[in-house]
Design an enzyme around this catalytic site. Structure first.
Site, mmCIF file in Angstrom:
data_model
loop_
_atom_site.group_PDB
_atom_site.id
_atom_site.type_symbol
_atom_site.label_atom_id
_atom_site.label_comp_id
_atom_site.label_asym_id
_atom_site.label_seq_id
_atom_site.Cartn_x
_atom_site.Cartn_y
_atom_site.Cartn_z
ATOM 1 N N GLY A 64 -29.362 -4.389 10.825
ATOM 2 C CA GLY A 64 -29.699 -5.142 9.614
ATOM 3 C C GLY A 64 -29.607 -4.439 8.277
ATOM 4 O O GLY A 64 -29.639 -5.116 7.249
ATOM 5 N N GLY B 44 -27.109 -2.738 6.790
ATOM 6 C CA GLY B 44 -25.772 -2.524 6.205
ATOM 7 C C GLY B 44 -25.564 -3.266 4.887
ATOM 8 O O GLY B 44 -26.153 -4.327 4.659
ATOM 9 N N CYS C 206 -24.089 -6.588 5.554
ATOM 10 C CA CYS C 206 -24.663 -7.195 6.754
ATOM 11 C C CYS C 206 -25.634 -8.288 6.338
ATOM 12 O O CYS C 206 -26.376 -8.113 5.376
ATOM 13 C CB CYS C 206 -25.383 -6.077 7.502
ATOM 14 S SG CYS C 206 -26.582 -6.651 8.690
HETATM 15 P P1 5GP Z 1 -23.338 0.497 5.010
HETATM 16 O O1 5GP Z 1 -23.072 1.961 5.014
HETATM 17 O O2 5GP Z 1 -22.229 -0.287 4.388
HETATM 18 O O3 5GP Z 1 -24.680 0.148 4.444
HETATM 19 O O4 5GP Z 1 -23.441 0.063 6.542
HETATM 20 C C1 5GP Z 1 -22.368 0.230 7.438
HETATM 21 C C2 5GP Z 1 -22.758 -0.351 8.761
HETATM 22 O O5 5GP Z 1 -23.010 -1.763 8.656
HETATM 23 C C3 5GP Z 1 -21.663 -0.301 9.814
HETATM 24 O O6 5GP Z 1 -21.487 0.970 10.363
HETATM 25 C C4 5GP Z 1 -22.144 -1.332 10.818
HETATM 26 O O7 5GP Z 1 -23.117 -0.815 11.690
HETATM 27 C C5 5GP Z 1 -22.821 -2.361 9.933
HETATM 28 N N1 5GP Z 1 -21.981 -3.552 9.756
HETATM 29 C C6 5GP Z 1 -20.676 -3.616 9.399
HETATM 30 N N2 5GP Z 1 -20.246 -4.889 9.312
HETATM 31 C C7 5GP Z 1 -21.311 -5.659 9.637
HETATM 32 C C8 5GP Z 1 -21.491 -7.076 9.748
HETATM 33 O O8 5GP Z 1 -20.616 -7.890 9.479
HETATM 34 N N3 5GP Z 1 -22.720 -7.479 10.175
HETATM 35 C C9 5GP Z 1 -23.732 -6.602 10.461
HETATM 36 N N4 5GP Z 1 -24.882 -7.092 10.887
HETATM 37 N N5 5GP Z 1 -23.582 -5.268 10.329
HETATM 38 C C10 5GP Z 1 -22.394 -4.815 9.933
#
Ligand code: 5GP
Length: 345
Positions: free
Chosen positions: A180, A182, A185
């Site tokens: 949750g 991301g 996300c």
């Molecule tokens: P960020 O560094 O952008 O905050 O988080 C990256 C992480 O977000 C990714 O490694 C993956 O675990 C998660 N993530 C990527 N795409 C999605 C998505 O469409 N839905 C969700 N729930 N998580 C995502």
């Protein structure tokens, strides 16, 4: 129904308290780490930051750019077999690159074929699903570990100590932590499920370390200070999506908006990704990711300097000569959240 009353924290809920330090310059800080993985027995040395296996970020180009600074990448899952084989053979020994896969039968078959061709040039694998709590996931992990005792396996995602322990006992060297948080996300919104990321890191690290395992904090870092907090909370590795997005090494489309160059960045469960790879969003499911346009930032090199500089700086503030010492020297102070932040006023 039960309510857990314990306070759970996100990065923004804390700051790191400064401590007396004998360090005179950031250049004295060593932010690389050395580990020996629990199951595979393989040694690791490098800066424990991993580019996320999103199709915009986990690219061959990003792997090469991050390798120049001793960082790792988890390649996205949508590369073809021939190009994967070529890449792993070419980069072999020069970088830490994770082959990523889901848990479908087709994922395993693709991996088996690529591994057969690429041989021992594939040393690290990332098996991840949105929900690492299912029996199917555990069965897959066990099978993978049984068939590949010498491969470094990172598996997830989970957010609680008992499940981190379970995955380590099932064969994971590194447990991937985060549901949750991301940047693209929407799981917290769409499913109401999640766990404040800093608490997830603290609790999973404690559980994993007790068994000689490691964790990778995945998602929610929006600034170098968040990485310092994640390492301070006990993360061994950190995975970054959004902070590495928008660069020349990414694969997102560049568009003009209000005279500025922007790049498309989207979640792997967003409508954009599902339409790209599955043709459409299946009728029984909702999207759990979104698409955003972020400023195009050119080569990732400058951003890396900021990220690594921030982590080094955190180490000097608490007197940690090595990144390894950061969590031992971290005391978090809780900050009162402003009402306007809570209510978005
Ligand atoms: P960020 O560094 O952008 O905050 O988080 C990256 C992480 O977000 C990714 O490694 C993956 O675990 C998660 N993530 C990527 N795409 C999605 C998505 O469409 N839905 C969700 N729930 N998580 C995502």
């Amino acid at each position: 129904m039960r309510i857990e009353e314990d306070l759970k924290l996100d990065f923004k809920d804390v700051l790191i308290r400064p401590k007396r330090s004998t360090l005179t310059s950031r250049s004295e800080v060593d932010i690389s780490r050395e580990f020996v993985f629990r199951h595979s027995g393989k040694p690791y040395r490098g800066i424990p930051i991993i580019g996320a296996n999103m199709d915009t970020v986990g690219t061959f180009e990003m792997a090469r750019a991050l390798a120049r600074h001793d960082l790792a990448v988890a390649l996205h899952k949508h590369y073809g077999e021939a190009e994967l084989v070529r890449f792993f053979k070419e980069i072999s020994g020069a970088a830490t690159v994770f082959y990523s896969m889901g848990i479908a039968k087709t994922d395993y078959e693709k991996f088996r074929r690529v591994k057969e061709e690429a041989g021992d040039t594939i040393t690290h694998v990332c098996v991840d699903v949105a929900n690492g709590y299912t029996k199917m996931f555990i069965d897959f992990l066990r099978k993978l570990r049984d068939n590949h005792p010498q491969i470094v396996i990172m598996a997830g995602n989970v957010v609680t100590g008992e499940m981190a322990e379970e995955l380590i006992l099932d064969g994971a060297d590194i447990v991937k932590v985060g549901i949750g948080p991301g940047s693209v996300c929407t799981t917290r919104k769409m499913a109401g499920v999640g766990y404040p990321q800093l608490s997830a890191i603290i609790e999973c690290a404690d559980a994993a370390h007790g068994l000689g395992g490691l964790i990778c904090a995945d998602g929610g870092c929006t600034s170098p200070g968040d990485l310092a907090k994640a390492f301070g909370g006990g993360a061994d590795f950190i995975m970054l999506g959004g902070m590495l997005a928008g660069h020349a090494e990414c694969s997102g489309e560049i568009v003009e908006q209000d005279g500025r160059r922007k790049m498309r960045f989207y979640g792997m469960s967003s409508r954009t990704a599902m339409e790209k790879y599955s043709g459409s969003v299946a009728e029984y499911r909702a999207t759990e990711g979104k698409e955003v346009l972020i400023d195009y930032r050119g080569p990732v090199e400058n951003t890396l300097r900021d990220i690594l500089g921030g982590v080094r700086s955190a180490c000097t503030y608490v007197g940690a000569r090595k990144l390894k010492e950061l969590s031992k020297r971290t005391t978090f102070v809780r900050v009162a959240r402003q009402l306007n932040e809570v209510f978005g006023a």
